[in-house]
Design a protein around this motif. Structure first.
Motif, short mmCIF file in Angstrom:
data_model
loop_
_atom_site.label_atom_id
_atom_site.label_comp_id
_atom_site.label_asym_id
_atom_site.label_seq_id
_atom_site.Cartn_x
_atom_site.Cartn_y
_atom_site.Cartn_z
N PHE A 47 47.11 41.00 42.43
CA PHE A 47 47.65 41.99 41.49
C PHE A 47 47.10 43.36 41.87
O PHE A 47 45.93 43.49 42.23
CB PHE A 47 47.24 41.65 40.07
CG PHE A 47 47.54 42.72 39.05
CD1 PHE A 47 48.75 42.75 38.39
CD2 PHE A 47 46.59 43.69 38.76
CE1 PHE A 47 49.03 43.74 37.46
CE2 PHE A 47 46.86 44.70 37.84
CZ PHE A 47 48.08 44.72 37.18
N LEU A 48 47.95 44.38 41.77
CA LEU A 48 47.52 45.76 41.97
C LEU A 48 48.09 46.64 40.87
O LEU A 48 49.31 46.73 40.71
CB LEU A 48 47.99 46.28 43.34
CG LEU A 48 47.68 47.75 43.65
CD1 LEU A 48 46.17 48.00 43.67
CD2 LEU A 48 48.31 48.17 44.98
N GLY A 49 47.21 47.27 40.10
CA GLY A 49 47.61 48.21 39.07
C GLY A 49 47.41 49.63 39.58
O GLY A 49 46.33 49.95 40.10
N ILE A 50 48.41 50.48 39.45
CA ILE A 50 48.36 51.85 39.96
C ILE A 50 48.42 52.83 38.79
O ILE A 50 49.36 52.79 37.99
CB ILE A 50 49.52 52.12 40.93
CG1 ILE A 50 49.42 51.21 42.16
CG2 ILE A 50 49.53 53.58 41.36
CD1 ILE A 50 50.62 51.29 43.10
N CYS A 51 47.42 53.71 38.68
CA CYS A 51 47.35 54.75 37.66
C CYS A 51 47.44 54.14 36.26
O CYS A 51 46.49 53.49 35.82
CB CYS A 51 48.44 55.80 37.91
SG CYS A 51 48.16 57.34 37.01
N LEU A 52 48.55 54.31 35.55
CA LEU A 52 48.68 53.66 34.24
C LEU A 52 48.53 52.15 34.37
O LEU A 52 48.02 51.49 33.46
CB LEU A 52 50.04 54.02 33.62
CG LEU A 52 50.39 53.38 32.28
CD1 LEU A 52 49.35 53.68 31.23
CD2 LEU A 52 51.77 53.85 31.82
N LEU A 74 46.18 49.71 32.06
CA LEU A 74 46.70 48.55 31.33
C LEU A 74 45.92 47.27 31.62
O LEU A 74 46.08 46.28 30.91
CB LEU A 74 48.18 48.35 31.67
CG LEU A 74 49.13 49.37 31.02
CD1 LEU A 74 50.48 49.38 31.73
CD2 LEU A 74 49.31 49.07 29.54
N MET A 75 45.06 47.28 32.63
CA MET A 75 44.22 46.12 32.89
C MET A 75 43.15 45.95 31.82
O MET A 75 42.58 44.87 31.67
CB MET A 75 43.54 46.24 34.26
CG MET A 75 44.49 46.20 35.44
SD MET A 75 43.65 46.48 37.02
CE MET A 75 42.69 44.95 37.19
N PHE A 76 42.88 47.00 31.04
CA PHE A 76 41.78 46.99 30.07
C PHE A 76 42.23 46.53 28.69
O PHE A 76 43.41 46.36 28.43
CB PHE A 76 41.13 48.37 30.03
CG PHE A 76 40.35 48.67 31.28
CD1 PHE A 76 38.99 48.41 31.36
CD2 PHE A 76 40.99 49.17 32.41
CE1 PHE A 76 38.28 48.66 32.53
CE2 PHE A 76 40.29 49.43 33.59
CZ PHE A 76 38.93 49.16 33.63
N ASP A 77 41.24 46.34 27.82
CA ASP A 77 41.52 45.85 26.47
C ASP A 77 42.49 46.75 25.72
O ASP A 77 43.45 46.29 25.10
CB ASP A 77 40.22 45.76 25.65
CG ASP A 77 39.33 44.60 26.05
OD1 ASP A 77 39.87 43.56 26.45
OD2 ASP A 77 38.10 44.75 25.97
N GLU A 78 42.19 48.07 25.75
CA GLU A 78 42.95 49.00 24.93
C GLU A 78 43.12 50.33 25.65
O GLU A 78 42.40 50.64 26.60
CB GLU A 78 42.24 49.25 23.60
CG GLU A 78 42.04 48.02 22.74
CD GLU A 78 41.26 48.33 21.47
OE1 GLU A 78 40.90 49.50 21.24
OE2 GLU A 78 41.02 47.38 20.70
N GLY A 79 44.07 51.13 25.14
CA GLY A 79 44.27 52.49 25.63
C GLY A 79 44.56 53.42 24.48
O GLY A 79 45.30 53.06 23.55
#
Length: 234
Positions: free
Chosen positions: A88-93, A97-102
């Motif tokens: 998996f690769l998350g870019i910028c946003l 989104l990998m984290f608990d909350e934003g």
């Protein structure tokens, strides 16, 4: 950097670029194809579940993106694939989104913050970048342009193979991810913030845009495709 020959698509790993109505999907897809992948943009959770790897790009607000992913079933599908060890690769946003909350794009009621919930692969809350540092120096936010990515240790991370510490990548963002033990590289703009994270050496997030980062960005995408090929052959 010499161009890397693209393998026949029948043999190339299939990488799903998740369409959740945010981000520069086509440029990410093109970058992955140049790196040797059979990349395709999709919003279909069935395609996400069948792909050899997942890329979550994004330019926009955390809350809007998270809401779309929940409504379409993408949130659960991506979370399950990451838990299964699918690259998996998350870019910028996508990193946030990998984290608990934003906190970006959330509502404020009675003085309380109603943060949106993310994938919860990593702990913490993505917050706004401060406009003033600890010494009172003002910084322009959003942080837009080229900046260095500095490793936090000498430990090798496959996503960063052949990329020296201090290499420059292209950033455009006003929110940052929280620091965790999964942070492998940082960047400084008013504060030092995680610019690369690695979870179990299969799930990665980057704050910058590799598809806009010239040769260094292409090496990173090639590294990710190589990680997918290794996982596919395992």
């Amino acid at each position: 950097m010499a161009a890397v020959p693209t393998p026949a698509l029948a043999k190339a790993p299939r990488i799903a670029v998740v369409d959740y109505c945010k981000g520069n999907l086509m440029s990410v897809e093109r970058g992955l194809r140049r790196a040797g992948a059979d990349a395709f943009v999709t919003a279909d959770v069935r395609e996400i579940a069948r792909a050899d790897a997942i890329v979550l790009p994004g330019v926009g607000a955390f809350a809007d993106a998270a809401a779309t992913m929940r409504e379409t079933g993408q949130m659960a599908a991506v979370r399950e694939r990451i838990a299964a060890g699918v690259p998996f690769l998350g870019i910028c946003l996508g990193l946030h989104l990998m984290f608990d909350e934003g906190a970006e794009g959330t509502d404020f009621e009675d003085g309380k913050v109603d943060n949106a919930h993310g994938l919860a692969v990593l702990p913490g809350v993505a917050l706004a970048m401060p406009r003033v540092d600890d010494q009172g120096k003002c910084y322009k936010v959003p942080h837009v342009g080229w900046n260095s990515v500095d490793y936090v240790s000498e430990a090798e991370t496959p996503l960063l193979a052949s990329i020296p510490s201090g290499e420059y990548f292209y950033f455009t963002h006003s929110f940052v991810a929280p620091d965790t033990p999964c942070t492998v590289a940082t960047t400084t703009h008013s504060i030092s913030f995680p610019s690369v994270v690695s979870y179990r050496d299969t799930a990665f997030g980057v704050q910058f845009h590799p598809e806009k980062s010239s040769d260094a960005g292409m090496i990173l995408l090639e590294n990710f495709v190589g990680i997918v090929q290794t996982a596919k052959g395992a």
